[in-house]
Design a protein around this motif. Structure first.
Motif, PDB file in Angstrom:
ATOM      1  N   ARG A 133       0.834  -1.200   0.000  1.00 14.11           N
ATOM      2  CA  ARG A 133       0.000   0.000   0.000  1.00 14.11           C
ATOM      3  C   ARG A 133       0.871   1.253   0.000  1.00 14.11           C
ATOM      4  O   ARG A 133       1.733   1.427   0.856  1.00 14.11           O
ATOM      5  CB  ARG A 133      -0.946   0.012   1.194  1.00 14.11           C
ATOM      6  CG  ARG A 133      -1.924   1.186   1.170  1.00 14.11           C
ATOM      7  CD  ARG A 133      -3.080   0.982   2.122  1.00 14.11           C
ATOM      8  NE  ARG A 133      -3.823  -0.237   1.817  1.00 14.11           N
ATOM      9  CZ  ARG A 133      -5.017  -0.518   2.322  1.00 14.11           C
ATOM     10  NH1 ARG A 133      -5.605   0.331   3.146  1.00 14.11           N
ATOM     11  NH2 ARG A 133      -5.623  -1.644   2.003  1.00 14.11           N
ATOM     12  N   VAL A 134       0.609   2.138  -0.966  1.00 15.09           N
ATOM     13  CA  VAL A 134       1.372   3.373  -1.138  1.00 15.09           C
ATOM     14  C   VAL A 134       0.399   4.528  -1.330  1.00 15.09           C
ATOM     15  O   VAL A 134      -0.579   4.409  -2.074  1.00 15.09           O
ATOM     16  CB  VAL A 134       2.316   3.279  -2.356  1.00 15.09           C
ATOM     17  CG1 VAL A 134       3.100   4.572  -2.520  1.00 15.09           C
ATOM     18  CG2 VAL A 134       3.260   2.101  -2.222  1.00 15.09           C
ATOM     19  N   VAL A 135       0.682   5.646  -0.661  1.00 16.83           N
ATOM     20  CA  VAL A 135      -0.093   6.869  -0.864  1.00 16.83           C
ATOM     21  C   VAL A 135       0.758   7.813  -1.715  1.00 16.83           C
ATOM     22  O   VAL A 135       1.837   8.228  -1.295  1.00 16.83           O
ATOM     23  CB  VAL A 135      -0.466   7.535   0.467  1.00 16.83           C
ATOM     24  CG1 VAL A 135      -1.226   8.836   0.209  1.00 16.83           C
ATOM     25  CG2 VAL A 135      -1.307   6.590   1.319  1.00 16.83           C
ATOM     26  N   VAL A 136       0.279   8.112  -2.915  1.00 17.63           N
ATOM     27  CA  VAL A 136       1.012   8.947  -3.859  1.00 17.63           C
ATOM     28  C   VAL A 136       0.295  10.279  -4.007  1.00 17.63           C
ATOM     29  O   VAL A 136      -0.932  10.323  -4.184  1.00 17.63           O
ATOM     30  CB  VAL A 136       1.121   8.259  -5.232  1.00 17.63           C
ATOM     31  CG1 VAL A 136       1.867   9.147  -6.220  1.00 17.63           C
ATOM     32  CG2 VAL A 136       1.813   6.906  -5.090  1.00 17.63           C
ATOM     33  N   GLY A 140      -1.690  17.700  -7.465  1.00 15.66           N
ATOM     34  CA  GLY A 140      -2.811  18.079  -6.615  1.00 15.66           C
ATOM     35  C   GLY A 140      -3.735  16.938  -6.234  1.00 15.66           C
ATOM     36  O   GLY A 140      -4.763  17.155  -5.582  1.00 15.66           O
ATOM     37  N   ARG A 141      -3.404  15.707  -6.619  1.00 15.05           N
ATOM     38  CA  ARG A 141      -4.243  14.552  -6.315  1.00 15.05           C
ATOM     39  C   ARG A 141      -3.571  13.673  -5.264  1.00 15.05           C
ATOM     40  O   ARG A 141      -2.357  13.555  -5.236  1.00 15.05           O
ATOM     41  CB  ARG A 141      -4.510  13.717  -7.572  1.00 15.05           C
ATOM     42  CG  ARG A 141      -5.243  14.454  -8.679  1.00 15.05           C
ATOM     43  CD  ARG A 141      -5.254  13.618  -9.952  1.00 15.05           C
ATOM     44  NE  ARG A 141      -3.903  13.465 -10.497  1.00 15.05           N
ATOM     45  CZ  ARG A 141      -3.505  12.390 -11.186  1.00 15.05           C
ATOM     46  NH1 ARG A 141      -4.326  11.370 -11.363  1.00 15.05           N
ATOM     47  NH2 ARG A 141      -2.272  12.336 -11.680  1.00 15.05           N
ATOM     48  N   THR A 142      -4.387  13.047  -4.411  1.00 15.17           N
ATOM     49  CA  THR A 142      -3.898  12.065  -3.454  1.00 15.17           C
ATOM     50  C   THR A 142      -4.465  10.709  -3.843  1.00 15.17           C
ATOM     51  O   THR A 142      -5.686  10.521  -3.879  1.00 15.17           O
ATOM     52  CB  THR A 142      -4.327  12.421  -2.023  1.00 15.17           C
ATOM     53  OG1 THR A 142      -3.781  13.697  -1.668  1.00 15.17           O
ATOM     54  CG2 THR A 142      -3.820  11.373  -1.034  1.00 15.17           C
ATOM     55  N   LEU A 143      -3.592   9.752  -4.150  1.00 12.20           N
ATOM     56  CA  LEU A 143      -3.992   8.447  -4.654  1.00 12.20           C
ATOM     57  C   LEU A 143      -3.494   7.364  -3.714  1.00 12.20           C
ATOM     58  O   LEU A 143      -2.312   7.341  -3.367  1.00 12.20           O
ATOM     59  CB  LEU A 143      -3.408   8.213  -6.055  1.00 12.20           C
ATOM     60  CG  LEU A 143      -3.591   9.347  -7.070  1.00 12.20           C
ATOM     61  CD1 LEU A 143      -2.774   9.064  -8.316  1.00 12.20           C
ATOM     62  CD2 LEU A 143      -5.056   9.517  -7.411  1.00 12.20           C
ATOM     63  N   THR A 144      -4.369   6.482  -3.295  1.00  8.60           N
ATOM     64  CA  THR A 144      -3.989   5.347  -2.461  1.00  8.60           C
ATOM     65  C   THR A 144      -4.081   4.080  -3.292  1.00  8.60           C
ATOM     66  O   THR A 144      -5.136   3.784  -3.861  1.00  8.60           O
ATOM     67  CB  THR A 144      -4.904   5.231  -1.230  1.00  8.60           C
ATOM     68  OG1 THR A 144      -4.839   6.448  -0.476  1.00  8.60           O
ATOM     69  CG2 THR A 144      -4.466   4.064  -0.351  1.00  8.60           C
ATOM     70  N   HIS A 145      -2.985   3.334  -3.364  1.00 10.17           N
ATOM     71  CA  HIS A 145      -2.939   2.135  -4.197  1.00 10.17           C
ATOM     72  C   HIS A 145      -2.367   0.965  -3.402  1.00 10.17           C
ATOM     73  O   HIS A 145      -1.565   1.151  -2.486  1.00 10.17           O
ATOM     74  CB  HIS A 145      -2.087   2.373  -5.447  1.00 10.17           C
ATOM     75  CG  HIS A 145      -2.703   3.330  -6.420  1.00 10.17           C
ATOM     76  ND1 HIS A 145      -3.704   2.967  -7.281  1.00 10.17           N
ATOM     77  CD2 HIS A 145      -2.464   4.641  -6.648  1.00 10.17           C
ATOM     78  CE1 HIS A 145      -4.056   4.011  -8.022  1.00 10.17           C
ATOM     79  NE2 HIS A 145      -3.318   5.032  -7.646  1.00 10.17           N
ATOM     80  N   ASP A 146      -2.789  -0.235  -3.782  1.00 11.55           N
ATOM     81  CA  ASP A 146      -2.304  -1.460  -3.148  1.00 11.55           C
ATOM     82  C   ASP A 146      -2.073  -2.480  -4.259  1.00 11.55           C
ATOM     83  O   ASP A 146      -2.887  -3.376  -4.493  1.00 11.55           O
ATOM     84  CB  ASP A 146      -3.340  -1.966  -2.140  1.00 11.55           C
ATOM     85  CG  ASP A 146      -2.806  -3.113  -1.281  1.00 11.55           C
ATOM     86  OD1 ASP A 146      -1.653  -3.524  -1.518  1.00 11.55           O
ATOM     87  OD2 ASP A 146      -3.538  -3.595  -0.411  1.00 11.55           O
TER      88      ASP A 146
END
Length: 443
Positions: A133-136, A140-146
């Motif tokens: 899990r990474v928060v990028v 201007g966007r906040t993206l959470t991916h796993d």
């Protein structure tokens, strides 16, 4: 500094100094080790014009020397193999540079500045820990991916610059930047501009580019679905702000519906790389109409001056394409496929609100992100006693709120990370049917 190698050495030196204080012998040995790793990764054949896409924030990250577009990528970032290329929506992107983060307190983090570029780019990520899990944060966007390391990415359009970061709970994160290459995807192309063969399930039926000849295109095709759509691109026209130039107009017979004359056309820019999804140069939207499979469909587009003379300039280019659109779900009108953020998404499920005034969806806590479309279908505007009785709806996707009037149809789209929520609610006014369409990656 004399060239790219000097820039790299200077950036690496500053990162090393930040890692090792004046009395930190362990830190100095670590810095030497990191510098040796970076040196081993440095390529000798880097083009002189290639500049690092990411610039590390002082004391935060270790700079990893970038390669020239088309050269092999580095052996690894944070101990993870990094692919040399990524393919997004048919386009090939080549590794251009990367950064490794460090532990800071109870998190691993990398902060950098993304420099501007004339080409589209992808930013991908990985982590040294077992938790993917990474928060990028980018543009201007906040993206959470796993997702597994360097198998996911976000699209950064040309011209975008600014801060970018990645944060992980376990281990150290890394960011890799990929730049759009010169390869062309399947379809019809002219000098790097392509009408792709398949776009979100829409199939290319016919396409043609005119390069310097009379600016007129006729396309004939047979419909294969219940709707077709036409896309148009052009370049080499006069600057619309130039008062001395005669404005161009489009005369067309859009899909056999009768000629539409004198539609203003802006052809002052260059041909886009992705001709299908580029903003239309027309004042009006691209033409579309319903069809029956097997129908013969013919279109004619010509570009003229206001005086009616067909443009015949060696520097003028015109491209026209006709697509068969994928059939929508009849019950709710949700598209079966979408393209967004450099990915292809397919419809996985729908959440129907029925007669309720609110519908909600929560993404799974594990696994990849979901792309959602919130759809409100209401009545046209009705005025009663001077008041607008149209339903006002609140589209909420993650932390972003969007207020809309339902009208005959209101849509909002966005990305949901693991465990994040989307909702759609009638706030005021009339009634509306509510539905959330949920999409999963398919690339």
């Amino acid at each position: 500094m004399n060239g790219i190698d000097d820039l790299r050495r200077t950036l690496q030196h500053h990162a090393d100094e930040a890692l090792a204080g004046p009395d930190d012998h362990v830190g100095r040995r670590r810095a030497v080790h990191e510098r040796a790793r970076a040196t081993r990764r440095r390529r000798r054949g880097v083009a002189a014009g290639v500049v690092a896409s990411l610039v590390a924030a002082a004391g935060v990250a270790v700079v990893v020397a970038p390669d020239g577009r088309g050269n092999a990528g580095p052996a690894d970032l944070v101990g993870v193999d990094v692919p040399e290329t990524l393919t997004a929506l048919g386009f090939t992107y080549h590794y251009a540079g990367g950064l490794e983060g460090e532990r800071r307190g109870d998190e691993g983090r990398v902060d950098a500045t993304l420099e501007g570029s004339s080409r589209d780019r992808l930013i991908s990520w990985g982590t040294s820990g077992d938790d993917d899990r990474v928060v990028v944060k980018v543009d201007g966007r906040t993206l959470t991916h796993d997702d597994p390391d360097f198998t996911n990415w976000t699209l950064v359009p040309a011209g975008t610059s600014g801060p970018v970061s990645a944060t992980v709970a376990e281990g150290r994160p890394a960011l890799a930047v990929y730049e759009l290459g010169d390869e062309t995807p399947d379809g019809v192309s002219l000098d790097g501009s392509t009408f792709r063969q398949d776009v979100a399930g829409a199939e290319l039926l016919a396409a043609e580019f005119v390069d310097g000849g009379p600016a007129e295109v006729t396309l004939d095709a047979t419909a294969t679905t219940n709707a077709v759509r036409v896309h148009l691109v052009c370049s080499g026209g006069p600057d619309r702000d130039d008062d001395d130039s005669e404005e161009l107009v489009l005369q067309r017979d859009p899909l056999g519906q009768g000629e539409v004359p004198f539609e203003p056309l802006d052809c002052s820019g260059s041909l886009p790389v992705d001709a299908t999804t580029a903003p239309t140069p027309l004042v009006l939207a691209a033409s579309s109409r319903t069809t029956t499979p097997g129908d013969a469909v013919s279109i004619t587009y010509r570009v003229t001056t206001w005086s009616g003379e067909v443009v015949d300039d060696p520097g003028f280019r015109l491209g026209v394409a006709m697509y068969a659109l994928a059939d929508r779900e009849p019950a709710n009108g949700a598209s079966p496929e979408l393209e967004a953020d450099g990915h292809r998404w397919v419809l996985a499920e729908t959440v129907d609100g029925g007669s309720s005034t609110k519908v909600e969806y929560r993404a799974p806590s594990d696994g990849g992100a979901r792309f959602v479309t919130t759809i409100a279908t209401g009545e046209e505007v009705v005025y009663v006693d001077g008041r607008d009785r149209q339903a006002e709806v609140l589209h909420r996707i993650g932390l972003a709120d969007h207020w809309r009037y339902a009208g005959s149809r209101s849509e909002q789209q966005g990305l949901l990370g693991p465990g994040e929520e989307a909702s759609l609610q009638v706030v005021e006014g009339g009634s509306a049917a509510l539905m959330i369409a949920v999409y999963e990656r398919d690339d």
